[in-house]
Structures are given as C-alpha cells and as structure tokens.
Design a protein around this motif. Sequence first.
Motif, PDB file in Angstrom:
ATOM      1  N   THR A 124       1.843  24.538   2.476  1.00  0.00           N
ATOM      2  CA  THR A 124       1.202  25.601   2.802  1.00  0.00           C
ATOM      3  C   THR A 124      -0.230  25.218   3.679  1.00  0.00           C
ATOM      4  N   GLU A 125      -0.792  24.431   2.889  1.00  0.00           N
ATOM      5  CA  GLU A 125      -2.266  23.819   3.580  1.00  0.00           C
ATOM      6  C   GLU A 125      -2.059  23.141   4.832  1.00  0.00           C
ATOM      7  N   LEU A 126      -0.836  22.568   5.271  1.00  0.00           N
ATOM      8  CA  LEU A 126      -0.483  21.556   6.184  1.00  0.00           C
ATOM      9  C   LEU A 126       0.238  22.389   7.384  1.00  0.00           C
ATOM     10  N   VAL A 127       0.825  23.444   7.122  1.00  0.00           N
ATOM     11  CA  VAL A 127       1.862  24.242   7.901  1.00  0.00           C
ATOM     12  C   VAL A 127       1.288  24.413   9.423  1.00  0.00           C
ATOM     13  N   ASP A 128       0.039  24.463   9.663  1.00  0.00           N
ATOM     14  CA  ASP A 128      -0.491  24.855  11.037  1.00  0.00           C
ATOM     15  C   ASP A 128      -1.089  23.534  11.738  1.00  0.00           C
ATOM     16  N   LYS A 129      -0.969  22.648  11.012  1.00  0.00           N
ATOM     17  CA  LYS A 129      -1.431  21.080  11.492  1.00  0.00           C
ATOM     18  C   LYS A 129      -0.104  20.334  12.201  1.00  0.00           C
ATOM     19  N   THR A 130       0.023  20.810  13.215  1.00  0.00           N
ATOM     20  CA  THR A 130       1.022  20.067  13.944  1.00  0.00           C
ATOM     21  C   THR A 130       1.033  18.659  14.195  1.00  0.00           C
ATOM     22  N   HIS A 131      -0.135  18.208  14.120  1.00  0.00           N
ATOM     23  CA  HIS A 131      -0.313  16.518  14.353  1.00  0.00           C
ATOM     24  C   HIS A 131      -0.075  15.890  13.041  1.00  0.00           C
ATOM     25  N   ILE A 132       0.345  16.511  11.929  1.00  0.00           N
ATOM     26  CA  ILE A 132       0.759  16.069  10.539  1.00  0.00           C
ATOM     27  C   ILE A 132       2.271  16.076  10.499  1.00  0.00           C
ATOM     28  N   ARG A 133       2.952  15.411  10.370  1.00  0.00           N
ATOM     29  CA  ARG A 133       4.409  15.335  10.165  1.00  0.00           C
ATOM     30  C   ARG A 133       4.694  15.491   8.509  1.00  0.00           C
ATOM     31  N   LYS A 134       5.670  16.468   8.313  1.00  0.00           N
ATOM     32  CA  LYS A 134       5.622  16.892   6.920  1.00  0.00           C
ATOM     33  C   LYS A 134       7.206  16.792   6.328  1.00  0.00           C
ATOM     34  N   CYS A 135       7.178  16.092   5.365  1.00  0.00           N
ATOM     35  CA  CYS A 135       8.401  15.919   4.748  1.00  0.00           C
ATOM     36  C   CYS A 135       8.203  16.751   3.300  1.00  0.00           C
ATOM     37  N   VAL A 136       9.395  17.741   3.042  1.00  0.00           N
ATOM     38  CA  VAL A 136       9.143  18.333   1.622  1.00  0.00           C
ATOM     39  C   VAL A 136      10.507  17.835   0.790  1.00  0.00           C
ATOM     40  N   LEU A 137      10.261  17.310  -0.461  1.00  0.00           N
ATOM     41  CA  LEU A 137      11.112  16.598  -1.332  1.00  0.00           C
ATOM     42  C   LEU A 137      11.908  17.833  -2.038  1.00  0.00           C
ATOM     43  N   GLY A 138      13.280  17.774  -1.998  1.00  0.00           N
ATOM     44  CA  GLY A 138      14.252  18.664  -2.586  1.00  0.00           C
ATOM     45  C   GLY A 138      14.279  18.441  -4.265  1.00  0.00           C
ATOM     46  N   GLY A 139      14.805  19.595  -4.872  1.00  0.00           N
ATOM     47  CA  GLY A 139      14.975  19.491  -6.135  1.00  0.00           C
ATOM     48  C   GLY A 139      14.945  20.864  -6.862  1.00  0.00           C
ATOM     49  N   MET A 140      14.755  20.865  -8.125  1.00  0.00           N
ATOM     50  CA  MET A 140      14.430  22.132  -8.805  1.00  0.00           C
ATOM     51  C   MET A 140      12.951  22.619  -8.790  1.00  0.00           C
ATOM     52  N   PHE A 141      12.878  23.748  -8.516  1.00  0.00           N
ATOM     53  CA  PHE A 141      11.370  24.415  -8.206  1.00  0.00           C
ATOM     54  C   PHE A 141      10.945  24.943  -9.733  1.00  0.00           C
ATOM     55  N   ASP A 142       9.739  24.188 -10.175  1.00  0.00           N
ATOM     56  CA  ASP A 142       9.301  24.724 -11.520  1.00  0.00           C
ATOM     57  C   ASP A 142       8.222  25.952 -11.485  1.00  0.00           C
ATOM     58  N   ASP A 143       8.411  27.240 -11.960  1.00  0.00           N
ATOM     59  CA  ASP A 143       7.703  28.139 -11.895  1.00  0.00           C
ATOM     60  C   ASP A 143       6.389  27.885 -12.430  1.00  0.00           C
ATOM     61  N   PHE A 144       6.431  27.229 -13.519  1.00  0.00           N
ATOM     62  CA  PHE A 144       4.969  27.156 -14.335  1.00  0.00           C
ATOM     63  C   PHE A 144       4.037  26.326 -13.429  1.00  0.00           C
ATOM     64  N   SER A 145       4.555  24.979 -12.697  1.00  0.00           N
ATOM     65  CA  SER A 145       3.758  24.253 -12.344  1.00  0.00           C
ATOM     66  C   SER A 145       3.674  24.353 -10.848  1.00  0.00           C
ATOM     67  N   HIS A 146       4.657  25.107 -10.121  1.00  0.00           N
ATOM     68  CA  HIS A 146       4.714  25.197  -8.794  1.00  0.00           C
ATOM     69  C   HIS A 146       4.993  23.930  -8.042  1.00  0.00           C
ATOM     70  N   THR A 147       6.138  23.187  -8.849  1.00  0.00           N
ATOM     71  CA  THR A 147       6.297  21.691  -8.501  1.00  0.00           C
ATOM     72  C   THR A 147       7.663  21.655  -8.311  1.00  0.00           C
ATOM     73  N   ILE A 148       8.360  20.722  -7.372  1.00  0.00           N
ATOM     74  CA  ILE A 148       9.646  20.387  -7.399  1.00  0.00           C
ATOM     75  C   ILE A 148      10.000  19.232  -7.764  1.00  0.00           C
ATOM     76  N   LEU A 149      10.756  19.190  -9.016  1.00  0.00           N
ATOM     77  CA  LEU A 149      10.869  18.250  -9.874  1.00  0.00           C
ATOM     78  C   LEU A 149      12.455  17.772 -10.103  1.00  0.00           C
ATOM     79  N   GLY A 150      12.831  16.657 -10.792  1.00  0.00           N
ATOM     80  CA  GLY A 150      14.051  16.557 -11.122  1.00  0.00           C
ATOM     81  C   GLY A 150      14.566  15.147 -10.486  1.00  0.00           C
ATOM     82  N   ASP A 151      15.780  14.896 -11.068  1.00  0.00           N
ATOM     83  CA  ASP A 151      16.455  13.577 -10.667  1.00  0.00           C
ATOM     84  C   ASP A 151      16.548  13.589  -9.189  1.00  0.00           C
ATOM     85  N   THR A 152      16.936  14.612  -8.557  1.00  0.00           N
ATOM     86  CA  THR A 152      17.224  14.622  -7.042  1.00  0.00           C
ATOM     87  C   THR A 152      15.941  14.346  -6.472  1.00  0.00           C
ATOM     88  N   THR A 153      14.901  14.965  -6.982  1.00  0.00           N
ATOM     89  CA  THR A 153      13.334  14.340  -6.296  1.00  0.00           C
ATOM     90  C   THR A 153      13.164  13.082  -6.290  1.00  0.00           C
TER      91      THR A 153
END
Length: 250
Positions: A124-153
């Motif tokens: 979210t902090e980077l979304v409007d910064k077009t000069h920064i390339r963004k890669c989001v890791l996949g996996g399970m979203f943890d509601d407590f920590s707002h983190t994507i976690l797991g073996d896939t990640t």
Amino acid sequence: MTQEERLIELEAHVKDHGKVTIEEICQKYDISYDSARRDLVKLSARPGILRIRGGAILDEKKVSLPFTQRSESSPVKQNLASYGASLINDHDIVFIDAGTTCASVARFLDKPSSVITNSLECLTELVDKTHIRKCVLGGMFDDFSHTILGDTTVEQIQKYQANIAFIGVSALSEAGITTDTETDANLKLAMAKRAKRVICITEDNKFNTQLMFQSCSWSDIDFIVTNQTPPKNIANQMELHGVELIVVSD
C-alpha cells in the motif's frame, strides 16, 4: 550496604546484562548463599525480573498485539524507518518483511528499486511509486499479523537474490530474533539467507525479549538500527558476530 540498596543495583545489573547468578551476588557483596537467595526472591518480585535456577534473568515473556493495535505514529519508529530507507541505493533489490516499522521503511523509500514483500501494508505504501518495481509473495494471509506466510511463501523466496533484507524484529535476545510463530520465523530466516545485507530496525524496548520460535541468529544479521545503545549482553553478541550498530538519535 542494605538489602534494598543491593536490590537496586541488582535490578540495574540484570537490565544491563540480561542476567545475574547467585555466585556473582555472593562475590560482589561478600554475602552468604542464603542471603543471596533471599535477595533473588525479592528481586524476582520486581517487574521484568524472572528467577531461574541459580540466578535471575530479564522476564522475556512478551505478548504480541494484532497489527491493527500496533503503534504506527511513534516518532522514534518513524525516525528509524527513515534512516533505514536511506540505506537503500538506486536499483537495489530489497526484501521488506511485514510489520509497522518495515511498512514505514516502504513509506520513506523513494529510489528506483525492486521490492519483494509479504506485507500488504508495505505494498500500500508503494502502490503509487511507479519507479519502484513491486513483487508480492504468495501464500496464506494471517489476519492477526497482516502477513502472508507459509511454505509457499518460503519456497518463493528461494527464487530471489536481494541486495538488502529488512527483517522485522519481534523480539531480540542473546539468541537473536525470535517470533510467536514458526511460519514467521522461517520466513524471516529465508529472506535473510537470500540477501547480501540483513538490516534489523528496532526500538530499544525489544532488547532482551524472547519468544518461542528461533529465527535469525546473530550470524545472519549485518546491521542493527536502533534508538539507544543496547545492553551489554546484546552488545557483546553483536561484537562477537561482527554486527554493525547504528544508533539514530532523535
């Protein structure tokens, strides 16, 4: 010296060094084992001190807050994050872990670079910064920590090589970084292993705290960015493993 005077000194010693032994008490104050044990009983009644067999240590119990309840507006945290972002060079490839401090690093980052993250807040902090390339890791979203976690990640992390990894600090002790969950511990360690430089940004209240799962050891860390000089036992581990300390004043 009265017992109360000894207790004041012993409390300061434990907070500076992380622990004290009954032998140290006997030698320092020239008192008997029985007197030292009585000191330890009273010492352990003080906040943040835990009695163990043969001495006392800082009480390393720590209750984590959900992401939505964590402080995002701390001037100290913002100052540290701003400095951390300044360590990124043009065109660096950067892992940014989850957490409010790491999200703040993303907020201050304004250089052309590539960011790999498991944090939606960071994205979210980077979304409007077009000069920064963004890669989001996949996996399970943890509601407590707002983190994507797991073996896939973790498996996805193995595909990348980064110049820098910003690793979130849940707790920092003589063991290094520990976390509440095994999945978070594994993710932080995976990021650290795939980066040339590992930077941990932490306020001083994380020193000598410890959680259940071991993550990055001191040998995995290159820089600690903080607001206060760490206690002696932490400083000794940093010196032993060649970790560079950066103290950012207000």
